[in-house]
Design a protein around this motif. Sequence first.
Motif, mmCIF file in Angstrom:
data_model
loop_
_atom_site.group_PDB
_atom_site.id
_atom_site.type_symbol
_atom_site.label_atom_id
_atom_site.label_comp_id
_atom_site.label_asym_id
_atom_site.label_seq_id
_atom_site.Cartn_x
_atom_site.Cartn_y
_atom_site.Cartn_z
ATOM 1 N N PRO A 2 -57.836 27.561 6.587
ATOM 2 C CA PRO A 2 -56.821 28.145 6.583
ATOM 3 C C PRO A 2 -55.936 28.249 5.313
ATOM 4 O O PRO A 2 -56.561 27.699 4.282
ATOM 5 C CB PRO A 2 -55.919 26.657 7.397
ATOM 6 N N ARG A 3 -55.098 29.034 5.038
ATOM 7 C CA ARG A 3 -54.421 29.431 3.742
ATOM 8 C C ARG A 3 -53.464 28.348 3.436
ATOM 9 O O ARG A 3 -53.144 27.123 4.232
ATOM 10 C CB ARG A 3 -53.144 30.609 4.005
ATOM 11 N N GLY A 6 -50.435 27.391 5.403
ATOM 12 C CA GLY A 6 -50.422 26.838 6.705
ATOM 13 C C GLY A 6 -50.858 27.948 7.609
ATOM 14 O O GLY A 6 -50.904 27.627 8.832
ATOM 15 N N LYS A 7 -50.743 29.173 7.148
ATOM 16 C CA LYS A 7 -51.018 30.304 8.071
ATOM 17 C C LYS A 7 -52.235 30.420 8.402
ATOM 18 O O LYS A 7 -53.200 30.545 7.496
ATOM 19 C CB LYS A 7 -50.440 31.643 7.694
ATOM 20 N N ILE A 8 -52.943 30.498 9.585
ATOM 21 C CA ILE A 8 -54.281 30.805 10.007
ATOM 22 C C ILE A 8 -54.769 32.092 9.467
ATOM 23 O O ILE A 8 -54.038 33.484 9.648
ATOM 24 C CB ILE A 8 -54.552 30.846 11.546
ATOM 25 N N HIS A 87 -43.485 21.433 12.169
ATOM 26 C CA HIS A 87 -44.829 20.923 12.091
ATOM 27 C C HIS A 87 -45.571 21.116 13.128
ATOM 28 O O HIS A 87 -45.255 21.672 14.255
ATOM 29 C CB HIS A 87 -44.747 19.303 12.149
ATOM 30 N N HIS A 92 -47.397 26.892 13.083
ATOM 31 C CA HIS A 92 -48.334 27.936 13.047
ATOM 32 C C HIS A 92 -48.240 29.170 14.036
ATOM 33 O O HIS A 92 -48.522 30.445 13.514
ATOM 34 C CB HIS A 92 -49.815 27.402 13.128
ATOM 35 N N ASP A 228 -50.892 17.429 9.250
ATOM 36 C CA ASP A 228 -51.077 18.757 8.348
ATOM 37 C C ASP A 228 -52.626 18.815 8.365
ATOM 38 O O ASP A 228 -53.019 20.250 8.584
ATOM 39 C CB ASP A 228 -50.421 18.536 6.915
ATOM 40 N N TYR A 231 -53.762 20.121 12.276
ATOM 41 C CA TYR A 231 -53.123 21.255 12.673
ATOM 42 C C TYR A 231 -53.454 22.509 11.937
ATOM 43 O O TYR A 231 -53.327 23.779 12.330
ATOM 44 C CB TYR A 231 -51.797 21.254 13.202
ATOM 45 N N GLU A 232 -53.951 22.115 10.716
ATOM 46 C CA GLU A 232 -54.506 23.472 9.889
ATOM 47 C C GLU A 232 -55.860 23.651 9.949
ATOM 48 O O GLU A 232 -56.435 24.760 9.270
ATOM 49 C CB GLU A 232 -53.961 23.225 8.336
ATOM 50 N N ASP A 233 -56.626 22.685 10.684
ATOM 51 C CA ASP A 233 -58.182 22.960 11.031
ATOM 52 C C ASP A 233 -58.448 23.931 11.956
ATOM 53 O O ASP A 233 -58.076 23.505 13.290
ATOM 54 C CB ASP A 233 -58.646 21.632 10.816
#
Length: 250
Positions: A2-3, A6-8, A87, A92, A228, A231-233
């Motif tokens: 992920p960036r 937080g943007k995929i 969150h 996302h 964080d 959900y960023e994975d």
Amino acid sequence: MPRLDGKITPPTSALLLLAACIGVPTAAAERAPLISGQYPQQSVETGGYRYQLFVPEAADGTETWPLMIFLHGSGERGDDIDKVKVHGPPKHAELEPGFPFILISPLLPADQDWEIGKLEAILDHALATLPIDSDRVYLTGLSRGAHATWRWGAHSPERFAALAPVAGTGDPQTACQLVDTPVWALHGDRDDVVPPEGSFAMARAIRNCGGRISRLTIYPDLGHNAWDPAYEDPALYLWLLSQRRARKKE
């Protein structure tokens, strides 16, 4: 990966979109035209929860989509529906129009706890009005929302293809209800708000009941904010998309 914002990233987004579409049934029943994006919705019953509804830009109503229900934590309770997007998945989805789920994120009023009856009313309404694959309904939440994920999942395991509670705890006495439901619990090992023993206890209890399909991730040197990294994975979303509701044998 992920960036940092937080943007995929686009390659991951495309991979998730492909995973979402694999095995999609033919055509959905005719319903009202879909509007892509994330918008607040009124409660579906008197005294129910308002919620944010996200529809992927690729959804046109001709195919069914996986549904994710996200339950926020204590910090987002109140009257501001936009705080739901601070969150997790709705954050996302706001950044990525191709987020590969229909996403429902209810808002819990101040000083209240999640009520299963009100949540089930939203789910029933969504299944009746949106092009959702009922075998691919996923439930996730953080902190107070993770407590409710454990609770609702054990109460109605037949409704969900998988659960992903983040930084929460459940009642081990209900764990036997989850032996056939894939669960991926995630927790920080230094969480002093909701100690990680809550996730360990649920994982042990499910296993003691004969469950062998659940998993537990403990983040080292991390406090309460396990959401964080969780959900960023992209791996979490790919794992969810790979799960389908188990059909009971006749």
